[in-house]
Design an enzyme around this catalytic site. Structure first.
Site, PDB file in Angstrom:
ATOM      1  N   ASP A 288       4.947  14.573  -6.856  1.00 20.06           N
ATOM      2  CA  ASP A 288       4.682  13.153  -7.103  1.00 20.06           C
ATOM      3  C   ASP A 288       3.831  12.553  -5.978  1.00 20.06           C
ATOM      4  O   ASP A 288       4.255  12.530  -4.823  1.00 20.06           O
ATOM      5  CB  ASP A 288       6.051  12.453  -7.207  1.00 20.06           C
ATOM      6  N   GLY A 327      -1.735   9.768 -14.045  1.00 22.80           N
ATOM      7  CA  GLY A 327      -2.930   9.838 -14.876  1.00 22.80           C
ATOM      8  C   GLY A 327      -4.202   9.436 -14.162  1.00 22.80           C
ATOM      9  O   GLY A 327      -5.243   9.208 -14.793  1.00 22.80           O
ATOM     10  N   GLU A 329      -7.652   9.795 -11.907  1.00 21.61           N
ATOM     11  CA  GLU A 329      -8.729  10.783 -11.786  1.00 21.61           C
ATOM     12  C   GLU A 329      -8.832  11.702 -12.997  1.00 21.61           C
ATOM     13  O   GLU A 329      -9.154  12.878 -12.867  1.00 21.61           O
ATOM     14  CB  GLU A 329      -8.523  11.642 -10.523  1.00 21.61           C
ATOM     15  N   ASP A 348       5.146   4.703 -14.703  1.00 22.00           N
ATOM     16  CA  ASP A 348       6.514   5.017 -15.146  1.00 22.00           C
ATOM     17  C   ASP A 348       6.888   4.337 -16.464  1.00 22.00           C
ATOM     18  O   ASP A 348       6.560   3.174 -16.701  1.00 22.00           O
ATOM     19  CB  ASP A 348       7.524   4.577 -14.085  1.00 22.00           C
TER      20      ASP A 348
HETATM   21  C1  GLA Z   1       7.721   7.827  -9.262  1.00 21.25           C
HETATM   22  C2  GLA Z   1       7.683   8.724 -10.499  1.00 21.25           C
HETATM   23  C3  GLA Z   1       9.022   8.666 -11.201  1.00 21.25           C
HETATM   24  C4  GLA Z   1      10.123   9.112 -10.254  1.00 21.25           C
HETATM   25  C5  GLA Z   1      10.103   8.267  -8.986  1.00 21.25           C
HETATM   26  C6  GLA Z   1      11.030   8.817  -7.919  1.00 21.25           C
HETATM   27  O1  GLA Z   1       7.863   6.498  -9.609  1.00 21.25           O
HETATM   28  O2  GLA Z   1       6.652   8.333 -11.363  1.00 21.25           O
HETATM   29  O3  GLA Z   1       9.010   9.478 -12.355  1.00 21.25           O
HETATM   30  O4  GLA Z   1       9.941  10.471  -9.944  1.00 21.25           O
HETATM   31  O5  GLA Z   1       8.797   8.220  -8.416  1.00 21.25           O
HETATM   32  O6  GLA Z   1      10.953   8.126  -6.715  1.00 21.25           O
END
Ligand code: GLA
Length: 528
Positions: A288, A327, A329, A348
């Site tokens: 992430d 999503g 680049e 998210d």
């Molecule tokens: C980002 C991700 C989520 C989750 C959180 C965890 O927001 O997009 O899916 O993994 O971090 O901190």
């Protein structure tokens, strides 16, 4: 001692207030002037502070405060790093009691957090309160603004194509902790979820991965090896347990120094972390972007993800690689080149019809980029989390299956209702998602229409057809056979939610679809 001094000061001030209320102003100011002066002198909080709030798992969440005190007024900002700052509002410091408000996020998704605390010399005990959540207590101490600076930039590697890891030939299916548990997930929950995955029939329906999201991380040991925190006493034992159930297990990290929840990331430790995950027995990594944005530009994303793609391959253990950079680049154009098996295509999801529908119905332009082993990921499922109706959850499941999206349940499998289980384990719908050809879905209807028709070609020559109703009231949704290339043929249609064939005659099929609902058909044709 300091605390005791503070209590007695507070008591004195309280007494002074009572006294002042009951006596003349002159007498009051004469009697308590020295105390008031001492208070003012002691409580100038102008400057840079580091607020550490224990997360309950052995870690601290860090936030920085840049405060300016002018009499009783306090202005300034809270910060999470350079250029990541939010102004405070309503700031006051009265008799050693500090109060301010921080509004996180952007409208309409703002979160107003109130901070209240007491100043004790060079420490501020600060409690943050967000409605509906347990108040969090932290301590702020004076510090040097330099602590906010991210570590030096390690140049990303030159680009090359990482070999395909051969995994995830169909979209990954499993469970992920974030949507339901966020920072609260622990070892017992994960074991419980593995148990429930088996006992609920989800394993039999094809769900395999039990994925731990953010907040499992502890500090690095003296050799730089990542450790888990108090919520996860033994990662290897946990992986062994999940494997003993015939399931696989996933883990989470960030290419930045910190994860999105502020935990230890993999920056500068990519190969070391990949080796640790492999040694523990992990089968899946969600990676992430988060704080990597403090070090790298978006253009560096491919190289930065490539580094972990290479590292995972080098471990020799099959580990599914899930890219999470929302999503940016056009990740769908290069995700496979870094050995990515899936890549998030959006920010998210949350457990609302609006957000789920906004994401799900806007995936069709990039749908052609999927192929076997490499999938668009419109984020994890919210089915069963309570914010949508069962019709809406059926739309969620139908859309995700037509899109060949990963099916990662995000609910509590131990306590799910019969309806939730039925939606998540509908084998005929799952078969659409898991179709071995990995062909992409097309929207037939107009982009702006509330009656949405989607088709996807399947391995056996049939077509999956989704009839969706984005309107707030039931409406008839029609698919014309000629629109999906079925002119002049005998059509057989099966309703995959009803588990029944439905009568077809003429050149179209019309279903009355409930508000926000879906009808999912499998349509086969034969020459007349
Ligand atoms: C980002 C991700 C989520 C989750 C959180 C965890 O927001 O997009 O899916 O993994 O971090 O901190």
């Amino acid at each position: 001692m300091k605390r005791l001094q503070n209590i007695s000061r507070t008591r004195l001030l309280f007494m002074s207030t009572l006294f002042c209320a009951a006596s003349s102003l002159i007498l009051c100011s004469v009697a308590f002037a020295p105390l008031a002066a001492a208070q003012t002198a002691q409580t100038n909080i102008t400057g840079f502070w580091i607020l550490k709030t224990p997360t309950g798992d052995g870690n601290f969440r860090e936030m920085f405060l840049d405060l300016k005190q002018d009499g009783e007024n306090v202005t300034g900002k809270v910060m999470f790093g350079p250029r990541r700052e939010i102004p405070i509002s309503d700031g006051t410091l009265r008799n050693g009691a500090l109060h301010f408000i921080v509004t996180f996020g952007r409208p309409p998704q703002t979160r107003v957090v109130t901070y209240d605390g007491t100043v004790e010399g060079d420490k501020i005990s600060l409690t943050s309160t967000f409605p509906g959540r347990e108040p969090l207590k932290g301590i702020a101490e004076r510090g040097d603004p330099k602590v906010m600076q991210p570590p030096a930039r390690i140049p990303p590697p030159a680009l090359h194509d990482v070999p395909d890891n051969g995994l995830a030939r169909t979209p990954p299916m499993g469970w992920n902790s974030w949507n339901k548990f966020a920072g609260k997930v622990n070892d017992a929950d994960v074991r419980g979820m593995a148990d429930a995955m088996v006992s609920s029939g989800m394993k039999d329906a094809g769900y395999v991965y039990i994925n731990i999201d953010d907040t499992w991380e502890g500090p690095r040991d003296a050799s730089g090896n990542i450790t888990s925190n108090l919520k996860f006493p033994d990662m290897k034992a946990l992986a062994d347990y999940v494997h003993s159930k015939g399931l696989k297990i996933g883990i989470y990290s960030s290419p930045g120094p910190k994860t999105c929840a502020g935990y230890e990331g993999s920056y500068g430790h990519e190969q070391q972390d990949a080796n640790t995950y492999a040694a523990w027995g992990f089968d899946y990594l969600k990676y992430d972007w988060c704080s990597a944005d403090q070090i790298y530009k978006n253009e560096d994303m491919q190289a930065v993800y490539q580094k972990m793609g290479d590292a995972l391959l080098k471990t020799g253990r099959p580990i599914v690689f899930s890219l999470c950079q929302y999503g940016e680049e056009k990740v769908w154009t290069w995700g496979a080149k870094v050995s990515g098996n899936l890549w998030r295509t959006t920010g998210d999801i949350n457990d609302t019809w609006k957000r789920m529908a906004d994401i799900g119905f806007n995936q069709f332009d990039i749908a052609p980029y999927i192929r076997v082993g490499h999938w668009n990921d419109p984020d994890m499922l919210e089915i069963g989390n309570g914010g949508m109706t069962n019709d809406e959850y059926k739309t969620h499941m139908s859309l995700w299956s037509l899109l060949a999206a990963p099916l990662l349940a995000g609910n509590d499998l131990r306590t799910m209702s019969a309806e939730t289980k039925e939606i998540l384990t509908n084998g005929e719908v799952i078969a659409i998602d898991q179709d071995p050809d990995g062909k992409f879905a097309k929207r037939i209807s107009d982009a702006a229409a509330t009656a949405v028709v989607v088709t996807r070609p399947l391995h056996d020559g049939s077509l999956a057809v989704g009839l969706f109703n984005r309107d707030d009231q039931a409406q008839a949704v029609t698919v014309k056979w000629s629109d999906i290339g079925l002119t002049g043929k005998t059509i057989r249609a099966r309703d995959l939610w009803k588990h029944a064939d439905v009568p077809t005659s003429g050149d179209s099929y019309t279903a009355t679809v409930p508000a926000h609902g879906a009808v999912l058909l499998k349509v086969t044709s034969a020459q007349q």
